[in-house]
Motif scaffolding. Structure first.
Motif, PDB file in Angstrom:
ATOM      1  N   ASP A  85     -27.370 -53.110 -57.653  1.00 38.83           N
ATOM      2  CA  ASP A  85     -27.815 -53.967 -58.766  1.00 38.83           C
ATOM      3  C   ASP A  85     -29.313 -53.908 -59.041  1.00 38.83           C
ATOM      4  OD1 ASP A  85     -25.719 -56.573 -59.703  1.00 38.83           O
ATOM      5  OD2 ASP A  85     -25.062 -55.013 -58.327  1.00 38.83           O
ATOM      6  N   LYS A  86     -30.085 -53.503 -58.061  1.00 39.04           N
ATOM      7  CA  LYS A  86     -31.535 -53.451 -58.276  1.00 39.04           C
ATOM      8  C   LYS A  86     -32.070 -52.031 -58.208  1.00 39.04           C
ATOM      9  CE  LYS A  86     -35.919 -55.424 -56.681  1.00 39.04           C
ATOM     10  NZ  LYS A  86     -36.586 -56.288 -55.674  1.00 39.04           N
ATOM     11  N   GLN A  87     -31.908 -51.375 -57.077  1.00 37.54           N
ATOM     12  CA  GLN A  87     -32.526 -50.060 -56.899  1.00 37.54           C
ATOM     13  C   GLN A  87     -31.941 -49.005 -57.827  1.00 37.54           C
ATOM     14  OE1 GLN A  87     -32.051 -49.385 -52.670  1.00 37.54           O
ATOM     15  NE2 GLN A  87     -33.814 -50.641 -52.144  1.00 37.54           N
ATOM     16  N   ALA A  88     -30.608 -48.932 -57.898  1.00 39.06           N
ATOM     17  CA  ALA A  88     -29.979 -47.917 -58.746  1.00 39.06           C
ATOM     18  C   ALA A  88     -30.315 -48.138 -60.214  1.00 39.06           C
ATOM     19  CB  ALA A  88     -28.465 -47.917 -58.541  1.00 39.06           C
ATOM     20  N   VAL A  89     -30.336 -49.396 -60.624  1.00 32.59           N
ATOM     21  CA  VAL A  89     -30.662 -49.712 -62.021  1.00 32.59           C
ATOM     22  C   VAL A  89     -32.113 -49.365 -62.317  1.00 32.59           C
ATOM     23  CG1 VAL A  89     -30.898 -51.569 -63.706  1.00 32.59           C
ATOM     24  CG2 VAL A  89     -28.905 -51.502 -62.205  1.00 32.59           C
ATOM     25  N   LEU A  90     -33.005 -49.718 -61.408  1.00 33.58           N
ATOM     26  CA  LEU A  90     -34.429 -49.433 -61.627  1.00 33.58           C
ATOM     27  C   LEU A  90     -34.690 -47.936 -61.683  1.00 33.58           C
ATOM     28  CD1 LEU A  90     -37.288 -50.455 -61.970  1.00 33.58           C
ATOM     29  CD2 LEU A  90     -37.490 -50.572 -59.474  1.00 33.58           C
ATOM     30  N   GLU A  91     -34.047 -47.180 -60.813  1.00 35.32           N
ATOM     31  CA  GLU A  91     -34.217 -45.732 -60.836  1.00 35.32           C
ATOM     32  C   GLU A  91     -33.687 -45.124 -62.133  1.00 35.32           C
ATOM     33  OE1 GLU A  91     -35.907 -43.799 -58.765  1.00 35.32           O
ATOM     34  OE2 GLU A  91     -36.482 -45.638 -57.717  1.00 35.32           O
ATOM     35  N   PHE A  92     -32.570 -45.673 -62.623  1.00 33.25           N
ATOM     36  CA  PHE A  92     -32.028 -45.221 -63.906  1.00 33.25           C
ATOM     37  C   PHE A  92     -33.017 -45.514 -65.027  1.00 33.25           C
ATOM     38  CE2 PHE A  92     -29.271 -46.413 -67.651  1.00 33.25           C
ATOM     39  CZ  PHE A  92     -28.969 -45.116 -68.029  1.00 33.25           C
ATOM     40  N   ALA A  93     -33.591 -46.720 -65.009  1.00 34.01           N
ATOM     41  CA  ALA A  93     -34.544 -47.100 -66.045  1.00 34.01           C
ATOM     42  C   ALA A  93     -35.782 -46.208 -66.011  1.00 34.01           C
ATOM     43  CB  ALA A  93     -34.939 -48.565 -65.874  1.00 34.01           C
ATOM     44  N   LYS A  94     -36.270 -45.918 -64.828  1.00 27.76           N
ATOM     45  CA  LYS A  94     -37.445 -45.045 -64.706  1.00 27.76           C
ATOM     46  C   LYS A  94     -37.144 -43.647 -65.247  1.00 27.76           C
ATOM     47  CE  LYS A  94     -39.594 -47.265 -60.674  1.00 27.76           C
ATOM     48  NZ  LYS A  94     -39.921 -47.121 -59.226  1.00 27.76           N
ATOM     49  N   ALA A  95     -35.965 -43.141 -64.909  1.00 30.64           N
ATOM     50  CA  ALA A  95     -35.581 -41.819 -65.396  1.00 30.64           C
ATOM     51  C   ALA A  95     -35.456 -41.823 -66.917  1.00 30.64           C
ATOM     52  CB  ALA A  95     -34.268 -41.386 -64.754  1.00 30.64           C
ATOM     53  N   CYS A  96     -34.912 -42.904 -67.453  1.00 25.50           N
ATOM     54  CA  CYS A  96     -34.790 -43.028 -68.914  1.00 25.50           C
ATOM     55  C   CYS A  96     -36.162 -43.053 -69.575  1.00 25.50           C
ATOM     56  CB  CYS A  96     -34.023 -44.308 -69.265  1.00 25.50           C
ATOM     57  SG  CYS A  96     -32.250 -44.245 -68.933  1.00 25.50           S
ATOM     58  N   LYS A  97     -37.061 -43.839 -69.015  1.00 22.33           N
ATOM     59  CA  LYS A  97     -38.411 -43.934 -69.566  1.00 22.33           C
ATOM     60  C   LYS A  97     -39.104 -42.572 -69.550  1.00 22.33           C
ATOM     61  CE  LYS A  97     -42.304 -45.881 -70.877  1.00 22.33           C
ATOM     62  NZ  LYS A  97     -42.504 -46.458 -72.230  1.00 22.33           N
ATOM     63  N   ASN A  98     -38.979 -41.859 -68.448  1.00 16.90           N
ATOM     64  CA  ASN A  98     -39.610 -40.544 -68.321  1.00 16.90           C
ATOM     65  C   ASN A  98     -39.005 -39.513 -69.262  1.00 16.90           C
ATOM     66  OD1 ASN A  98     -41.335 -41.459 -66.316  1.00 16.90           O
ATOM     67  ND2 ASN A  98     -39.977 -40.848 -64.643  1.00 16.90           N
ATOM     68  N   SER A  99     -37.766 -39.785 -69.722  1.00 15.80           N
ATOM     69  CA  SER A  99     -37.079 -38.833 -70.602  1.00 15.80           C
ATOM     70  C   SER A  99     -37.223 -39.191 -72.083  1.00 15.80           C
ATOM     71  CB  SER A  99     -35.592 -38.764 -70.234  1.00 15.80           C
ATOM     72  OG  SER A  99     -35.428 -38.270 -68.922  1.00 15.80           O
ATOM     73  N   GLY A 100     -37.980 -40.250 -72.377  1.00 15.30           N
ATOM     74  CA  GLY A 100     -38.250 -40.585 -73.772  1.00 15.30           C
ATOM     75  C   GLY A 100     -37.398 -41.687 -74.365  1.00 15.30           C
ATOM     76  N   VAL A 101     -36.596 -42.371 -73.551  1.00 12.89           N
ATOM     77  CA  VAL A 101     -35.812 -43.502 -74.055  1.00 12.89           C
ATOM     78  C   VAL A 101     -36.766 -44.609 -74.477  1.00 12.89           C
ATOM     79  CG1 VAL A 101     -34.220 -45.356 -73.388  1.00 12.89           C
ATOM     80  CG2 VAL A 101     -33.727 -42.991 -72.735  1.00 12.89           C
ATOM     81  N   ARG A 102     -36.552 -45.158 -75.670  1.00  8.98           N
ATOM     82  CA  ARG A 102     -37.438 -46.193 -76.200  1.00  8.98           C
ATOM     83  C   ARG A 102     -36.871 -47.598 -76.047  1.00  8.98           C
ATOM     84  NH1 ARG A 102     -37.806 -42.174 -80.371  1.00  8.98           N
ATOM     85  NH2 ARG A 102     -36.509 -43.430 -81.763  1.00  8.98           N
ATOM     86  N   HIS A 103     -35.551 -47.707 -76.087  1.00 12.89           N
ATOM     87  CA  HIS A 103     -34.893 -49.029 -76.038  1.00 12.89           C
ATOM     88  C   HIS A 103     -33.946 -49.067 -74.844  1.00 12.89           C
ATOM     89  CE1 HIS A 103     -32.045 -52.110 -78.201  1.00 12.89           C
ATOM     90  NE2 HIS A 103     -32.636 -52.625 -77.126  1.00 12.89           N
TER      91      HIS A 103
END
Length: 220
Positions: A85-103
């Motif tokens: 609920d925390k680590q996996a989600v945060l890692e997903f969010a970081k990967a999304c941010k680094n890949s250009g996800v805006r929302h």
């Protein structure tokens, strides 16, 4: 989208697939979801705890929806809860941010706070604080109280909740309205439809907003 096979995720997915303005949808999960026959839907089997297993599928996307989470937190260890609920989600969010996800959209819970005395609410609150620090152009946090599913998924405790919680609705007024139980179909729809509605940098949604999103999206 991460978590599309869960109760809320499956409802969000159903709503997304019905939307005429959707041109590409990538589903990431432990196992593929059957019965999807859309040429714009791509599925990838991944390890949710390992960003290297999915980061190659993220570039080109502008929106990410995350409904990943432990179904019954009280039934797993605190370490396992944090891992998913925390680590996996945060890692997903970081990967999304680094890949250009805006929302970025996240399924969280009512009452979360990094200062909460509750372990579970504090962990979720800390997660949201870290997501805010990533500075997405838009961050949408959905905070339901009890999620009401049409069937009992977790045994006697959920059976009692599904019977009792709807009866509390008339007593949850004013500032307590956000604690009303929300049908899983309404919650899933609101997460899906929100991506097609303009929003602000950081936004949180509770019971009333779930319905208002759907009403707004249905207006011509």
């Amino acid at each position: 989208m991460l978590g599309a096979s869960g109760a809320v995720g499956s409802e969000a997915l159903k709503s997304l697939l019905d939307h005429k303005d959707l041109h590409q949808l990538t589903l990431l999960g432990r196992t593929p979801i059957s019965g999807i026959n859309k040429d714009y839907v791509f599925q990838h089997q991944i390890n949710v705890s390992d960003p290297d297993s999915y980061k190659e599928f993220l570039p080109g996307h502008t929106i990410a929806i995350c409904t990943l989470g432990v179904g019954e937190p009280s039934k797993v260890s605190k370490e396992e809860f944090i891992k998913i609920d925390k680590q996996a989600v945060l890692e997903f969010a970081k990967a999304c941010k680094n890949s250009g996800v805006r929302h970025f959209e996240l399924l969280a819970s009512v009452g979360i706070s990094s200062k909460s005395s509750s372990f579970y609410l504090r962990a979720k609150g800390e997660l949201v604080d870290e997501l805010k620090a990533l500075k997405f152009e838009r961050l949408s946090i959905f905070q339901p109280s009890m999620i009401l599913t049409p069937t009992n998924r977790y045994g006697i405790s959920q059976a009692i909740v599904l019977k009792v919680f709807p009866l509390l609705k008339p007593f949850l007024m004013g500032s307590l309205r956000k604690y009303r139980g929300i049908p899983v179909s309404v919650l899933g729809q609101s997460m899906a439809k929100n991506v097609f509605i303009a929003g602000k940098n950081y936004e949180t949604f509770h019971w009333d907003q779930f319905y208002s999103i759907i009403e707004k999206s249905n207006k011509p």
